[in-house]
Design an enzyme around this catalytic site. Structure first.
Site, PDB file in Angstrom:
ATOM      1  N   ASP A  66     -15.372   8.134  -2.166  1.00 45.65           N
ATOM      2  CA  ASP A  66     -14.396   7.660  -3.145  1.00 45.65           C
ATOM      3  C   ASP A  66     -13.123   8.469  -2.900  1.00 45.65           C
ATOM      4  OD1 ASP A  66     -12.791   7.133  -5.278  1.00 45.65           O
ATOM      5  OD2 ASP A  66     -14.248   7.696  -6.816  1.00 45.65           O
ATOM      6  N   ASN A  93      -5.366   3.785   5.326  1.00 42.86           N
ATOM      7  CA  ASN A  93      -5.167   2.351   5.134  1.00 42.86           C
ATOM      8  C   ASN A  93      -5.649   1.841   3.786  1.00 42.86           C
ATOM      9  OD1 ASN A  93      -5.258  -0.674   5.921  1.00 42.86           O
ATOM     10  ND2 ASN A  93      -7.403  -0.146   5.547  1.00 42.86           N
ATOM     11  N   TYR A 159       1.783  -0.179  -7.851  1.00 41.73           N
ATOM     12  CA  TYR A 159       1.649  -0.361  -6.398  1.00 41.73           C
ATOM     13  C   TYR A 159       2.944   0.007  -5.686  1.00 41.73           C
ATOM     14  CZ  TYR A 159       0.514  -2.737  -1.986  1.00 41.73           C
ATOM     15  OH  TYR A 159       0.271  -3.034  -0.668  1.00 41.73           O
ATOM     16  N   LYS A 163       3.512   3.145  -3.137  1.00 40.73           N
ATOM     17  CA  LYS A 163       3.904   2.946  -1.738  1.00 40.73           C
ATOM     18  C   LYS A 163       5.215   3.661  -1.422  1.00 40.73           C
ATOM     19  CE  LYS A 163       0.367   0.485  -0.420  1.00 40.73           C
ATOM     20  NZ  LYS A 163      -0.612   1.059   0.506  1.00 40.73           N
TER      21      LYS A 163
HETATM   22  C1  BGC Z   1       0.444  -6.700  -0.746  1.00 42.21           C
HETATM   23  C2  BGC Z   1       0.148  -8.181  -0.636  1.00 42.21           C
HETATM   24  C3  BGC Z   1       1.442  -8.981  -0.685  1.00 42.21           C
HETATM   25  C4  BGC Z   1       2.458  -8.450   0.291  1.00 42.21           C
HETATM   26  C5  BGC Z   1       3.807  -9.150   0.179  1.00 42.21           C
HETATM   27  C6  BGC Z   1       1.458  -6.330   0.304  1.00 42.21           C
HETATM   28  O1  BGC Z   1       1.731  -4.978   0.268  1.00 42.21           O
HETATM   29  O2  BGC Z   1      -0.753  -5.958  -0.582  1.00 42.21           O
HETATM   30  O3  BGC Z   1      -0.717  -8.569  -1.670  1.00 42.21           O
HETATM   31  O4  BGC Z   1       1.165 -10.336  -0.372  1.00 42.21           O
HETATM   32  O5  BGC Z   1       2.643  -7.075   0.086  1.00 42.21           O
HETATM   33  O6  BGC Z   1       4.268  -9.193  -1.143  1.00 42.21           O
END
Ligand code: BGC
Length: 261
Positions: A66, A93, A159, A163
């Site tokens: 995990d 990844n 997200y 990132k």
């Molecule tokens: C996401 C995808 C998405 C893509 C473009 C990626 O980082 O994981 O779900 O389709 O970005 O938006």
């Protein structure tokens, strides 16, 4: 002939049991590396990747952890390093998009979970592998970010934040390790056809909407990301560190500006 040769190298790919990670594990192995295939719970899928690699004459083993648990990451790195005789390549990844919800309508627990896997996970993995790399005076860490390290994404603030954070982590770690023979690079995939975005490409309307956001007008394939990862892991990329390589079919060049403005 120029050869992308990773023979003698030992790589660990997190989330190697499916999607992008599977393609990366298989391509690194095809270039000659031994591969540790990390998975969290999907042992059969990870074993299938191992079988594919060994069936082609390569060497691979699967390891569970995990990634949000630093002790589990430490153990995995020790086990993988012992089994492969060291580790020279780490591909961070594994990641999840999380649930779509605007801030205020979201659950802070989900935010934390996305940060834990997408940002803390790569940090724990890099931290655990670094002493091995420093000792051998060589290593490559590849962090898989996303076009969303640059492009804000409504409903996915965790997200996009994770990132963008992983991108800055890449640069800072690269700065800290450049004089130790270690390269740290990020790869920012655009929309690649994998299970992570299946609900989007599975539906003709949302697929059309997504295609219009990509200059090349199509989703990418996992192999198109894996080949860049293999290149970056190799000595062909010996002068690349501390930067992000976007592999996005031109998503970041604003295809909507082909008209008007
Ligand atoms: C996401 C995808 C998405 C893509 C473009 C990626 O980082 O994981 O779900 O389709 O970005 O938006």
């Amino acid at each position: 002939m120029i050869a992308l040769d990773l023979s003698g190298r030992r790589a660990l790919v997190t989330g190697g049991s499916g999607g992008l990670g599977q393609a990366m594990a298989e391509m690194l192995a095809q270039a000659g590396a031994q591969v540790a295939v990390h998975y969290r719970t999907g042992r059969p899928a990870a074993e299938a990747v191992v079988q594919t690699i060994t069936g082609r004459g390569g060497k691979a083993q699967s390891f569970a952890a995990d990634l949000a648990d630093p002790a589990a990451v430490e153990t995995m790195m020790k086990d993988a390093s012992a089994a492969l005789g060291g580790l020279d390549i780490l591909v961070n990844n594994a990641g999840l998009d999380g649930q779509r919800a605007p801030v205020g309508e979201d659950d802070p627990k989900h935010w934390q979970q996305v940060l834990a896997v997408d940002l803390m996970g790569p940090y724990y993995c890099a931290r655990a592998i670094l002493p091995h790399m420093v000792k051998s005076g060589r290593g490559v860490i590849i962090n898989i970010t996303s076009v969303h390290e640059f492009i804000p994404w409504e409903g996915y603030s965790a997200y996009a934040s994770a990132k963008a954070g992983l991108s800055m982590f890449t640069k800072t770690l690269a700065q800290e390790t450049a004089d130790k023979g270690i390269r740290v690079v990020a790869v920012a995939p655009g929309a690649i056809q994998t299970p992570i975005n299946e609900t989007v490409w599975d539906n003709p309307n949302s697929l059309k909407d997504l295609d219009e956001k990509i200059s090349m007008g199509r989703l990418g394939t996992p192999a198109e990301i894996a080949s860049v990862v293999a290149f970056l892991a190799s000595d062909l990329a010996s002068y690349i560190t501390g930067t992000t390589i976007a592999v996005d079919g031109g998503m970041l060049i604003y295809p909507e500006f082909r008209h008007g403005g």
